[in-house]
Design a protein around this motif. Structure first.
Motif, PDB file in Angstrom:
ATOM      1  N   ARG A  44     -18.768   7.761 -17.061  1.00 46.00           N
ATOM      2  CA  ARG A  44     -19.998   6.963 -17.285  1.00 46.00           C
ATOM      3  C   ARG A  44     -20.164   5.804 -16.005  1.00 46.00           C
ATOM      4  O   ARG A  44     -19.487   4.689 -16.199  1.00 46.00           O
ATOM      5  CB  ARG A  44     -20.098   6.420 -18.771  1.00 46.00           C
ATOM      6  CG  ARG A  44     -21.605   5.619 -18.986  1.00 46.00           C
ATOM      7  CD  ARG A  44     -21.705   5.531 -20.412  1.00 46.00           C
ATOM      8  NE  ARG A  44     -22.234   4.055 -20.291  1.00 46.00           N
ATOM      9  CZ  ARG A  44     -21.860   3.063 -21.318  1.00 46.00           C
ATOM     10  NH1 ARG A  44     -21.223   3.467 -22.192  1.00 46.00           N
ATOM     11  NH2 ARG A  44     -22.462   1.765 -20.951  1.00 46.00           N
ATOM     12  N   GLU A  45     -20.906   6.246 -15.226  1.00 41.50           N
ATOM     13  CA  GLU A  45     -20.977   5.250 -14.096  1.00 41.50           C
ATOM     14  C   GLU A  45     -21.938   4.138 -13.999  1.00 41.50           C
ATOM     15  O   GLU A  45     -23.076   4.408 -14.432  1.00 41.50           O
ATOM     16  CB  GLU A  45     -20.973   6.129 -12.585  1.00 41.50           C
ATOM     17  CG  GLU A  45     -20.005   6.973 -12.418  1.00 41.50           C
ATOM     18  CD  GLU A  45     -19.941   7.766 -10.945  1.00 41.50           C
ATOM     19  OE1 GLU A  45     -20.976   7.726 -10.526  1.00 41.50           O
ATOM     20  OE2 GLU A  45     -19.141   8.424 -10.619  1.00 41.50           O
ATOM     21  N   PRO A  46     -21.761   3.141 -13.429  1.00 48.42           N
ATOM     22  CA  PRO A  46     -22.902   2.094 -13.376  1.00 48.42           C
ATOM     23  C   PRO A  46     -24.206   2.739 -12.746  1.00 48.42           C
ATOM     24  O   PRO A  46     -24.009   3.602 -11.734  1.00 48.42           O
ATOM     25  CB  PRO A  46     -22.517   0.880 -12.618  1.00 48.42           C
ATOM     26  CG  PRO A  46     -20.978   1.005 -12.822  1.00 48.42           C
ATOM     27  CD  PRO A  46     -20.577   2.597 -12.790  1.00 48.42           C
ATOM     28  N   HIS A  47     -25.386   2.103 -13.192  1.00 49.78           N
ATOM     29  CA  HIS A  47     -26.688   2.638 -12.363  1.00 49.78           C
ATOM     30  C   HIS A  47     -27.292   1.715 -11.273  1.00 49.78           C
ATOM     31  O   HIS A  47     -27.918   0.733 -11.761  1.00 49.78           O
ATOM     32  CB  HIS A  47     -27.805   2.698 -13.725  1.00 49.78           C
ATOM     33  CG  HIS A  47     -27.212   3.843 -14.878  1.00 49.78           C
ATOM     34  ND1 HIS A  47     -27.047   4.982 -14.612  1.00 49.78           N
ATOM     35  CD2 HIS A  47     -26.990   3.639 -16.066  1.00 49.78           C
ATOM     36  CE1 HIS A  47     -26.792   5.531 -15.796  1.00 49.78           C
ATOM     37  NE2 HIS A  47     -26.675   4.679 -16.688  1.00 49.78           N
ATOM     38  N   VAL A  48     -26.725   1.906 -10.174  1.00 45.41           N
ATOM     39  CA  VAL A  48     -27.037   0.967  -8.973  1.00 45.41           C
ATOM     40  C   VAL A  48     -27.682   1.702  -8.131  1.00 45.41           C
ATOM     41  O   VAL A  48     -27.311   2.590  -7.525  1.00 45.41           O
ATOM     42  CB  VAL A  48     -25.784   0.435  -8.725  1.00 45.41           C
ATOM     43  CG1 VAL A  48     -26.125  -0.507  -7.552  1.00 45.41           C
ATOM     44  CG2 VAL A  48     -24.946  -0.471  -9.758  1.00 45.41           C
ATOM     45  N   THR A  49     -29.038   1.346  -7.751  1.00 47.46           N
ATOM     46  CA  THR A  49     -29.369   2.026  -6.670  1.00 47.46           C
ATOM     47  C   THR A  49     -29.813   0.718  -5.327  1.00 47.46           C
ATOM     48  O   THR A  49     -30.130  -0.282  -5.665  1.00 47.46           O
ATOM     49  CB  THR A  49     -30.985   2.186  -7.236  1.00 47.46           C
ATOM     50  OG1 THR A  49     -30.950   3.287  -8.228  1.00 47.46           O
ATOM     51  CG2 THR A  49     -31.834   2.536  -5.924  1.00 47.46           C
ATOM     52  N   LEU A  50     -29.706   1.387  -4.392  1.00 47.83           N
ATOM     53  CA  LEU A  50     -29.545   0.722  -3.236  1.00 47.83           C
ATOM     54  C   LEU A  50     -30.839   0.918  -2.450  1.00 47.83           C
ATOM     55  O   LEU A  50     -31.241   2.032  -2.129  1.00 47.83           O
ATOM     56  CB  LEU A  50     -28.496   0.832  -2.266  1.00 47.83           C
ATOM     57  CG  LEU A  50     -28.773   0.242  -0.797  1.00 47.83           C
ATOM     58  CD1 LEU A  50     -28.460  -1.388  -0.913  1.00 47.83           C
ATOM     59  CD2 LEU A  50     -27.385   0.702  -0.040  1.00 47.83           C
ATOM     60  N   ILE A  51     -31.640  -0.080  -2.302  1.00 50.17           N
ATOM     61  CA  ILE A  51     -32.967  -0.064  -1.463  1.00 50.17           C
ATOM     62  C   ILE A  51     -32.694  -0.718  -0.104  1.00 50.17           C
ATOM     63  O   ILE A  51     -32.617  -1.673   0.045  1.00 50.17           O
ATOM     64  CB  ILE A  51     -34.098  -0.690  -2.257  1.00 50.17           C
ATOM     65  CG1 ILE A  51     -34.411  -0.127  -3.649  1.00 50.17           C
ATOM     66  CG2 ILE A  51     -35.508  -0.650  -1.322  1.00 50.17           C
ATOM     67  CD1 ILE A  51     -35.234  -0.861  -4.473  1.00 50.17           C
TER      68      ILE A  51
END
Length: 198
Positions: free
Chosen positions: A18-25
């Protein structure tokens, strides 16, 4: 394989992490910097990368070139995911204009904007803690291009609930800021051997 069907045998099972939910903009960059950012962010645990053309972005693409860039970046993400042993390939979007970006931020539990002029701003860990984001939370990180984010853009992000954060006293290149921001956020959410917030 036969005309009437397909059969197979289980030879092993992948353990789902279960990986962290991180989005790079990430603000569009010149040259091959975006490729480097995508490769390294995939390695450290980003869930998605949205390349965006901000006011001060020097890179400009027409629709055809944007689609070509997007395809290339997705191949880079796939190779990086395989190399680092990830169980899925993070999404990499085609480069897009900043128009409409603010409305998309509502999907996240926290939006962090590293900004070199954010005097007295919290760090990534402090901002996540203040927002009450745990490992299951969805976080977006907005990093400007080579010229940085404009005050107008910062005001728009803050007006939408984003929090400006500091990455320390030194001025970082955009590609360094993107990778570092993702790594810090993933760590704070329990990835990279870091602490878990829930």
């Amino acid at each position: 394989v036969a005309e009437d069907g397909l059969s197979g045998e289980v030879v092993g099972e992948l353990v789902h992490v279960r990986e962290p939910h991180v989005t790079l903009i990430q603000g569009l960059t010149k040259g091959s910097k975006m490729e480097f950012v995508i490769e390294k962010c995939v390695e450290v645990g980003v869930e998605a990368v949205w390349p965006v053309r901000f006011e001060r972005s020097l890179a400009r693409y027409d629709d055809e070139r944007a689609a070509h860039k997007g395809e290339r970046w997705r191949r880079i993400a796939e190779a990086a995911a395989k190399q680092s042993g990830r169980t899925f390939v993070p999404l990499v979007a085609d480069p897009a204009q900043a128009d409409g970006l603010i409305s998309r931020l509502a999907a996240f539990d926290a939006v962090l904007v590293p900004w070199e002029e954010a005097v007295g701003a919290p760090g990534v860990g402090q901002a996540l803690e203040a927002a009450g984001v745990d490992r299951g939370g969805r976080v977006a990180i907005v990093v400007g291009p080579e010229g940085g984010l404009s005050e107008t853009e910062i005001a728009a992000f803050e007006g939408a609930g984003a929090v400006t954060v500091t990455l320390g006293d030194t001025i970082l290149r955009t590609e360094t800021a993107g990778i570092l921001s993702v790594a810090l956020c993933v760590y704070e959410l329990g990835g990279l051997g870091g602490r878990s917030r829930g």
